[in-house]
Enzyme design. Structure first.
Site, PDB file in Angstrom:
ATOM      1  CB  CYS A  44      -0.999  -0.167   1.051  1.00  0.00           C
ATOM      2  SG  CYS A  44      -1.685   1.834   1.391  1.00  0.00           S
ATOM      3  N   GLY A  45       0.875   1.717  -1.244  1.00  0.00           N
ATOM      4  CA  GLY A  45       1.850   3.312  -0.963  1.00  0.00           C
ATOM      5  C   GLY A  45       1.295   4.138   0.150  1.00  0.00           C
ATOM      6  CG  HIS A  46      -2.917   5.844   0.482  1.00  0.00           C
ATOM      7  ND1 HIS A  46      -2.075   6.596  -0.366  1.00  0.00           N
ATOM      8  CD2 HIS A  46      -3.610   5.478   0.413  1.00  0.00           C
ATOM      9  CE1 HIS A  46      -2.797   6.908  -1.244  1.00  0.00           C
ATOM     10  NE2 HIS A  46      -3.922   6.708  -1.438  1.00  0.00           N
ATOM     11  CB  CYS A  47       0.812   1.167   3.923  1.00  0.00           C
ATOM     12  SG  CYS A  47      -0.868   0.565   4.147  1.00  0.00           S
TER      13      CYS A  47
END
Length: 505
Positions: A51-54
């Site tokens: 996950c990029g946001h993570c």
């Protein structure tokens, strides 16, 4: 004494069994219960490694954990790999990444959703609000100065009587704001030091010349508006960390400047942008977006822009219906921006609607291709029943639907009264038809001027056929009903809603 020693030893042994990475506890189903017993106040991030946001959150999350540890706080930050610990993630209703929940008092039931920004200070301030007083009592000037110096934004209430109704309204306001530290002071020296003549609230914000805003109105709702309107800088960069503050604010009209930070005239453009922003404080939020950043390309697409077209200015309203506006001139000067914003505030601007050019072969295949420029002519043809799929090229559900939609077009290609069509809603916009999710299916019946029926039946060839043959009655619904299964994810599972300004909170 011996019993107490044994209990403490066992607790230490249990804590030692829980691994840490950069001061963040690493939890699994096997140690989750023990962690709750050992650390009664615990913020837990459920994440996915891809996950990029993570990934963007990770350094700020670790920084927050380190800040709390350095203070000797009993609050701990933890993380769970939800792709490995799927049973644990399912137990807590994790449906997207990252999902962050706060477990207070060692209780496993009904954890509170984390609701503030994604920078270390935001996380720490939110947790302190959840475990301590909403506003810190400041006993002297030194404590007040420390609160101001240690935070980008701080709010201090000056009250001669901290039990007054105005002071109570201030505390209620503090309880409602998650991402800013609040203090309350009654010391005469504090009033004198900060040149406060009577009871009131001061918002301190770090800028070059250490700016502050003062408010005498002590009504909770007005205080909230005052704080939300003044907590952000005059111009703010759009990033994953600042997005919650941008979209969570009370200002819903945003002007965006897309400009590469590497441009030679970047600072000149910023100076012009800031100069224009001064006259619209509290009315329009000024945001700049680095058009060279890969993560921002989805936003450029959303506004119909390409990197080579930047620098560029756009304006958007984020009310129930998102509306975009484009200036007549591409030259970025303070004067042009002020003229553009003034026309907007006076209601003199027309929305900017994106449209691709009409393809030469738009009507050659059974499924007709619609764009903004030919939509109304086709969809609102009084002699035709027109069934349209509004899709996004990256949408997984749209890809699954495509072969069925092609079959439907083939089935009705010889019916002179029925048109099956599709439109890429990421590149085309219609003023009279708002699309919030993908795929959206709408029916435009013959004879009824601008009437629209949403399709909410089964996404099967049989379901679509019955719908069309019933004139839009079987499987239809009044326009405006939302499809619960609409796709805001791409084929790799990454949430696209954040990237295209459809922020769901």
């Amino acid at each position: 004494m011996l019993k107490l020693l044994i209990v403490c030893t066992l607790a230490a042994m249990s804590a030692a069994d829980i691994a840490e990475e950069e001061d963040v506890l690493v939890l699994k189903k096997s140690n989750f219960e023990e962690a709750l017993k050992t650390y009664p106040n615990m913020l837990v991030e459920f994440y996915a490694p891809w996950c990029g946001h993570c990934k963007a959150l990770a350094p700020e999350y670790a920084k927050a954990a380190g800040m709390l540890k350095a203070e000797g706080s009993d609050i701990k930050l933890a993380k769970v790999d939800a792709t490995e610990e799927s049973e644990l993630a399912q137990e807590f209703g994790v449906r997207g990444y990252p999902t962050i929940k706060f477990f207070k008092g060692g209780e496993k039931e009904n954890p509170k959703e984390y609701s503030a920004g994604r920078q270390a200070d935001d996380i720490v301030n939110w947790l302190k609000k959840r475990t301590g007083p909403a506003a810190t009592t400041l006993t002297d000037v030194t404590q007040a100065e420390s609160l101001i110096a240690d935070n980008e934004v701080a709010v201090i209430g000056f009250f001669k009587n901290v039990e007054s109704e105005d002071a109570k309204a201030f505390i209620k306001t503090a309880e409602a704001v998650d991402d800013i530290p609040f203090g309350i002071i009654s010391d005469d020296a504090g009033f004198s030091k900060f040149e406060v003549a009577k009871d009131g609230v001061v918002l301190f914000k770090k800028v070059k010349n250490h700016h502050r805003n003062f408010n005498y109105i002590l009504n909770k709702e007005k205080l909230l508006t005052f704080i939300k309107s003044n907590q952000l800088p005059l111009v703010i960069e759009f990033t994953e960390q600042t997005a919650p503050k941008i979209f969570g604010g009370v200002i819903k009209s945003h002007i965006l400047m897309f400009v590469p930070k590497t441009a030679k005239d970047f600072q000149d453009k910023m100076d012009q942008f800031k100069k224009a922003a001064e006259g619209f404080k509290g009315k329009i939020l000024f945001i700049f977006i680095d058009s060279d950043v890969d993560d921002n390309q989805r936003i450029l697409e959303f506004f119909g822009l390409k990197k080579e077209e930047c620098p560029a200015i756009r304006l958007i309203t984020l009310e129930e219906e998102m509306t975009k506006y484009k200036p007549e001139t591409s030259e970025i000067t303070a004067e042009n921006i002020i003229t553009f914003c003034t026309a907007f505030t006076e209601g003199k601007l027309k929305p900017h609607l994106m449209s691709q050019d009409i393809p030469d072969d738009w009507d050659k295949n059974p499924v007709k291709v619609l764009v903004g420029k030919n939509f109304e002519e086709v969809a609102f043809d009084p002699a035709k029943n027109v069934f349209v799929e509004f899709y996004a090229p990256w949408c997984g559900h749209c890809k699954q639907l495509a072969p069925i939609w092609d079959q439907l077009g083939e089935k009705f290609k010889d019916n002179a009264n029925i048109v099956v069509a599709k439109m890429d809603s990421t590149a085309n916009e219609i003023e009279t038809v708002k699309v919030h999710s993908f795929p959206t299916l709408k029916f435009f019946p013959a004879g009824d001027d601008h009437k629209v029926i949403d399709y909410n039946g089964e996404r099967t060839l049989d379901g679509f056929t019955k719908f069309l043959e019933s004139g839009g009655k079987e499987g239809g619904a009044p326009a405006g009903d939302e499809d619960e299964d609409s796709d805001v994810y791409s084929e790799d599972g990454k949430d696209k809603s954040f990237d295209i300004f459809i922020i769901r909170t």
